[in-house]
Design a protein around this motif. Structure first.
Motif, PDB file in Angstrom:
ATOM      1  N   LYS A 147      -5.895  16.764  13.384  1.00  0.00           N
ATOM      2  CA  LYS A 147      -4.888  16.626  12.327  1.00  0.00           C
ATOM      3  C   LYS A 147      -5.283  15.475  11.405  1.00  0.00           C
ATOM      4  CE  LYS A 147      -1.036  16.962   9.999  1.00  0.00           C
ATOM      5  NZ  LYS A 147       0.259  16.457  10.420  1.00  0.00           N
ATOM      6  N   GLU A 148      -5.530  15.802  10.146  1.00  0.00           N
ATOM      7  CA  GLU A 148      -5.749  14.782   9.130  1.00  0.00           C
ATOM      8  C   GLU A 148      -4.446  14.568   8.371  1.00  0.00           C
ATOM      9  OE1 GLU A 148      -9.250  14.975   6.675  1.00  0.00           O
ATOM     10  OE2 GLU A 148     -10.236  16.357   8.091  1.00  0.00           O
ATOM     11  N   PHE A 149      -4.155  13.320   8.008  1.00  0.00           N
ATOM     12  CA  PHE A 149      -2.933  13.038   7.266  1.00  0.00           C
ATOM     13  C   PHE A 149      -3.061  11.689   6.574  1.00  0.00           C
ATOM     14  CE2 PHE A 149      -2.451  11.318  11.497  1.00  0.00           C
ATOM     15  CZ  PHE A 149      -1.801  10.116  11.340  1.00  0.00           C
ATOM     16  N   LEU A 150      -2.137  11.415   5.677  1.00  0.00           N
ATOM     17  CA  LEU A 150      -2.112  10.153   4.959  1.00  0.00           C
ATOM     18  C   LEU A 150      -0.961   9.294   5.457  1.00  0.00           C
ATOM     19  CD1 LEU A 150      -2.747  11.337   1.285  1.00  0.00           C
ATOM     20  CD2 LEU A 150      -4.424  10.706   3.033  1.00  0.00           C
ATOM     21  N   LEU A 151      -1.215   8.006   5.515  1.00  0.00           N
ATOM     22  CA  LEU A 151      -0.216   7.026   5.906  1.00  0.00           C
ATOM     23  C   LEU A 151      -0.059   6.035   4.761  1.00  0.00           C
ATOM     24  CD1 LEU A 151       1.383   6.734   8.563  1.00  0.00           C
ATOM     25  CD2 LEU A 151      -0.263   4.980   9.261  1.00  0.00           C
ATOM     26  N   LEU A 152       1.189   5.765   4.400  1.00  0.00           N
ATOM     27  CA  LEU A 152       1.455   4.888   3.272  1.00  0.00           C
ATOM     28  C   LEU A 152       2.280   3.688   3.746  1.00  0.00           C
ATOM     29  CD1 LEU A 152       2.220   6.079  -0.279  1.00  0.00           C
ATOM     30  CD2 LEU A 152       3.587   4.222   0.671  1.00  0.00           C
ATOM     31  N   GLU A 153       1.802   2.493   3.415  1.00  0.00           N
ATOM     32  CA  GLU A 153       2.464   1.238   3.785  1.00  0.00           C
ATOM     33  C   GLU A 153       2.868   0.504   2.507  1.00  0.00           C
ATOM     34  OE1 GLU A 153       1.337  -3.003   6.088  1.00  0.00           O
ATOM     35  OE2 GLU A 153      -0.144  -1.388   5.841  1.00  0.00           O
ATOM     36  N   ALA A 154       4.163   0.266   2.332  1.00  0.00           N
ATOM     37  CA  ALA A 154       4.674  -0.388   1.124  1.00  0.00           C
ATOM     38  C   ALA A 154       5.266  -1.747   1.479  1.00  0.00           C
ATOM     39  CB  ALA A 154       5.733   0.489   0.457  1.00  0.00           C
ATOM     40  N   LYS A 155       4.800  -2.790   0.775  1.00  0.00           N
ATOM     41  CA  LYS A 155       5.258  -4.154   1.050  1.00  0.00           C
ATOM     42  C   LYS A 155       6.066  -4.674  -0.146  1.00  0.00           C
ATOM     43  CE  LYS A 155       2.381  -6.940   3.022  1.00  0.00           C
ATOM     44  NZ  LYS A 155       1.233  -7.858   3.254  1.00  0.00           N
ATOM     45  N   SER A 156       7.253  -5.223   0.140  1.00  0.00           N
ATOM     46  CA  SER A 156       8.103  -5.747  -0.922  1.00  0.00           C
ATOM     47  C   SER A 156       7.784  -7.216  -1.192  1.00  0.00           C
ATOM     48  CB  SER A 156       9.579  -5.614  -0.542  1.00  0.00           C
ATOM     49  OG  SER A 156       9.936  -6.582   0.441  1.00  0.00           O
ATOM     50  N   VAL A 157       8.314  -7.733  -2.298  1.00  0.00           N
ATOM     51  CA  VAL A 157       8.118  -9.142  -2.629  1.00  0.00           C
ATOM     52  C   VAL A 157       8.788 -10.048  -1.599  1.00  0.00           C
ATOM     53  CG1 VAL A 157       7.847  -8.719  -5.093  1.00  0.00           C
ATOM     54  CG2 VAL A 157      10.138  -9.115  -4.162  1.00  0.00           C
ATOM     55  N   ASN A 158       9.732  -9.491  -0.841  1.00  0.00           N
ATOM     56  CA  ASN A 158      10.420 -10.256   0.208  1.00  0.00           C
ATOM     57  C   ASN A 158       9.672 -10.224   1.542  1.00  0.00           C
ATOM     58  OD1 ASN A 158      12.581 -10.891  -1.533  1.00  0.00           O
ATOM     59  ND2 ASN A 158      13.566  -8.924  -1.090  1.00  0.00           N
ATOM     60  N   GLY A 159       8.543  -9.527   1.584  1.00  0.00           N
ATOM     61  CA  GLY A 159       7.728  -9.504   2.794  1.00  0.00           C
ATOM     62  C   GLY A 159       8.047  -8.388   3.763  1.00  0.00           C
ATOM     63  N   HIS A 160       9.052  -7.539   3.462  1.00  0.00           N
ATOM     64  CA  HIS A 160       9.349  -6.399   4.334  1.00  0.00           C
ATOM     65  C   HIS A 160       8.346  -5.277   4.078  1.00  0.00           C
ATOM     66  CE1 HIS A 160      13.433  -8.360   4.349  1.00  0.00           C
ATOM     67  NE2 HIS A 160      13.231  -8.140   5.636  1.00  0.00           N
ATOM     68  N   ILE A 161       8.160  -4.449   5.100  1.00  0.00           N
ATOM     69  CA  ILE A 161       7.176  -3.362   5.018  1.00  0.00           C
ATOM     70  C   ILE A 161       7.833  -2.038   5.401  1.00  0.00           C
ATOM     71  CG2 ILE A 161       5.051  -2.413   6.011  1.00  0.00           C
ATOM     72  CD1 ILE A 161       4.069  -5.287   6.339  1.00  0.00           C
ATOM     73  N   GLY A 162       7.596  -1.029   4.563  1.00  0.00           N
ATOM     74  CA  GLY A 162       8.083   0.310   4.850  1.00  0.00           C
ATOM     75  C   GLY A 162       6.922   1.271   5.021  1.00  0.00           C
ATOM     76  N   TRP A 163       7.116   2.295   5.864  1.00  0.00           N
ATOM     77  CA  TRP A 163       6.038   3.233   6.197  1.00  0.00           C
ATOM     78  C   TRP A 163       6.452   4.668   5.896  1.00  0.00           C
ATOM     79  CZ3 TRP A 163       1.299   1.625   8.202  1.00  0.00           C
ATOM     80  CH2 TRP A 163       1.220   0.268   8.572  1.00  0.00           C
ATOM     81  N   GLY A 164       5.491   5.419   5.345  1.00  0.00           N
ATOM     82  CA  GLY A 164       5.689   6.835   5.105  1.00  0.00           C
ATOM     83  C   GLY A 164       4.460   7.620   5.529  1.00  0.00           C
ATOM     84  N   TRP A 201      -2.944  26.270   3.827  1.00  0.00           N
ATOM     85  CA  TRP A 201      -2.412  27.492   4.396  1.00  0.00           C
ATOM     86  C   TRP A 201      -0.896  27.471   4.561  1.00  0.00           C
ATOM     87  CZ3 TRP A 201       0.074  26.465   8.940  1.00  0.00           C
ATOM     88  CH2 TRP A 201      -0.360  25.404   9.717  1.00  0.00           C
ATOM     89  N   TYR A 202      -0.293  26.305   4.594  1.00  0.00           N
ATOM     90  CA  TYR A 202       1.177  26.248   4.704  1.00  0.00           C
ATOM     91  C   TYR A 202       1.809  26.183   3.318  1.00  0.00           C
ATOM     92  CZ  TYR A 202       5.851  24.706   5.950  1.00  0.00           C
ATOM     93  OH  TYR A 202       7.217  24.612   6.062  1.00  0.00           O
ATOM     94  N   THR A 203       1.358  25.256   2.486  1.00  0.00           N
ATOM     95  CA  THR A 203       1.693  25.240   1.062  1.00  0.00           C
ATOM     96  C   THR A 203       0.393  24.995   0.300  1.00  0.00           C
ATOM     97  OG1 THR A 203       2.038  22.854   0.796  1.00  0.00           O
ATOM     98  CG2 THR A 203       3.910  24.144   1.618  1.00  0.00           C
ATOM     99  N   GLU A 204       0.515  24.892  -1.020  1.00  0.00           N
ATOM    100  CA  GLU A 204      -0.672  24.645  -1.839  1.00  0.00           C
ATOM    101  C   GLU A 204      -1.203  23.228  -1.694  1.00  0.00           C
ATOM    102  OE1 GLU A 204       2.927  23.713  -4.403  1.00  0.00           O
ATOM    103  OE2 GLU A 204       2.361  25.190  -2.881  1.00  0.00           O
ATOM    104  N   GLU A 205      -0.433  22.316  -1.094  1.00  0.00           N
ATOM    105  CA  GLU A 205      -0.860  20.925  -0.965  1.00  0.00           C
ATOM    106  C   GLU A 205      -1.850  20.736   0.182  1.00  0.00           C
ATOM    107  OE1 GLU A 205       2.153  17.713  -1.807  1.00  0.00           O
ATOM    108  OE2 GLU A 205       3.530  19.382  -1.453  1.00  0.00           O
ATOM    109  N   THR A 206      -2.740  19.763   0.019  1.00  0.00           N
ATOM    110  CA  THR A 206      -3.675  19.376   1.072  1.00  0.00           C
ATOM    111  C   THR A 206      -3.740  17.856   1.141  1.00  0.00           C
ATOM    112  OG1 THR A 206      -5.639  19.237  -0.344  1.00  0.00           O
ATOM    113  CG2 THR A 206      -5.104  21.417   0.584  1.00  0.00           C
ATOM    114  N   VAL A 207      -4.430  17.348   2.159  1.00  0.00           N
ATOM    115  CA  VAL A 207      -4.629  15.906   2.274  1.00  0.00           C
ATOM    116  C   VAL A 207      -5.297  15.356   1.016  1.00  0.00           C
ATOM    117  CG1 VAL A 207      -5.816  14.088   3.565  1.00  0.00           C
ATOM    118  CG2 VAL A 207      -4.713  15.967   4.798  1.00  0.00           C
TER     119      VAL A 207
END
Length: 368
Positions: free
Chosen positions: A29-46, A55-61
């Motif tokens: 399984k290939e996939f993308l991981l996104l890490e977002a850091k705020s000016v306050n130092g908190h980190i969010g993950w997607g 094959w599932y939709t038109e989108e790919t990695v």
């Protein structure tokens, strides 16, 4: 809330065992991981749930990386945000590419929750302390192999079994499952492998007491799904057909289904997923959370979404060990007698395991 830095990573993880559907078989399984850091130092993950082939939709990695790098991240970084719902408006000029949008939006929801010091569950309006989960079983080499897996997962307490079907692997398979497991909550997922010419097959499946048949016809066949639903008693559940609130509204109005599967990535993020949930609740259409073979970050978002009140059917959010030798979060997602306890820590409630993430990372780029 202002995001000052975003890290985009391309990962590749080997699954415990191959996963086969009517589309094909996947081992890595290939996939993308996104890490977002705020000016306050908190980190969010997607996490992007797009596969490496369309094959599932038109989108790919690869298309997701392109969209995130060239359009989506530049539209959001260094902007003041009051709420994750604003992402939908910021990205409204970009057509489709829902899985790419969802990866960033998920990170913003996680970040927002941490900035507020509340769980993602609470931020979304969920109120469950635990959620029921089922398991999705791919096409096996033999029916005996499939029966052994169902026996194993039933013993573990999973609340329902979803089995993949395709032409030539359908009626006999369901018949043998019911013969050996007459009471197990059972559904069949066709992944758009059939047409209205197969109506007699679906009529034959009516006698086996299935919870639902998921996506029997093509993704754009709302009218044909409505025709089929009129001729069979088993509820039809739409999956690949539902990419937006508007798709869900059309499906409900045409009576093309009785159940809807909500996948965060497929519909473009948590904001749209919640809108679809609310629409279905108002129309008394039950929903459940589908799976895209997510790693731990995506799995955590699914858990939070499933705490909304109209998720009354067990979803595909099985435990980490069902798919991976080692997941990218700690603690890993654990299923106990068919339930997952919902974490109440700020954000998604699980900590990314950076060492494991580095181990599986193929490529990384930082935006600031």
């Amino acid at each position: 809330m202002k995001i000052q830095e975003i890290s985009l990573r391309h990962l590749k993880m080997r699954m415990r065992s191959p996963f086969a559907t009517s589309f094909g078989t996947m081992q890595d399984k290939e996939f993308l991981l996104l890490e977002a850091k705020s000016v306050n130092g908190h980190i969010g993950w997607g996490e992007s749930v797009a596969f490496d082939t369309p094959w599932y939709t038109e989108e790919t990695v690869k298309t997701n990386w392109h969209m995130l790098e060239d359009f989506i991240i530049p539209a959001v970084i260094n902007r003041e945000l009051e709420h994750p719902d604003q992402i939908t408006c910021l990205l409204s000029s970009i057509r489709k590419n829902n899985m790419a949008k969802s990866a960033l939006e998920g990170a913003v929801w996680d970040l927002y929750s941490k900035e507020k010091g509340i769980s993602l569950t609470r931020a979304l309006g969920g109120n469950k302390g635990k959620i029921e989960v089922g398991v999705s079983i791919g096409i096996q080499k033999t029916i005996d192999d499939l029966l052994q897996l169902i026996d194993r997962y039933t013993a573990k307490g999973y609340k329902r079994m979803k089995v993949k079907i395709k032409p030539g692997w359908d009626l006999e398979v369901i018949r043998e499952i019911r013969k050996n497991f007459p009471e197990v909550p059972l559904m069949a997922d066709a992944n758009s492998a059939y047409t209205l010419n197969d109506t007699d097959l679906f009529k034959s499946l009516d006698e086996y007491g299935l919870m639902m048949i998921e996506q029997p016809l093509a993704a754009n066949d709302f009218i044909d799904h409505a025709k089929l639903q009129k001729q069979i008693t088993t509820p039809i559940c739409l999956d690949e057909s539902i990419h937006s609130y508007e798709d869900a509204r059309i499906a409900i109005e045409l009576k093309a289904c009785q159940i809807i599967n909500i996948k965060i990535g497929r519909v473009g993020g948590l904001t749209e997923a919640r809108r679809i949930h609310n629409l279905c609740k108002d129309n008394k259409i039950p929903v459940w959370c589908g799976g895209m073979l997510e790693a731990g970050i995506g799995r955590a978002h699914n858990i939070a979404l499933t705490t909304l009140s109209n998720f009354i059917l067990p979803g595909d959010t099985a435990g980490s060990s069902h798919y991976w030798e080692k997941d990218i979060i700690y603690p890993e997602v654990v299923v106990e007698n068919g339930y997952i306890n919902v974490p109440d820590h700020p954000g998604i409630g699980y900590e990314p395991n950076r060492e494991t993430i580095r181990q599986f990372t193929l490529n990384e780029k930082i935006f600031s």
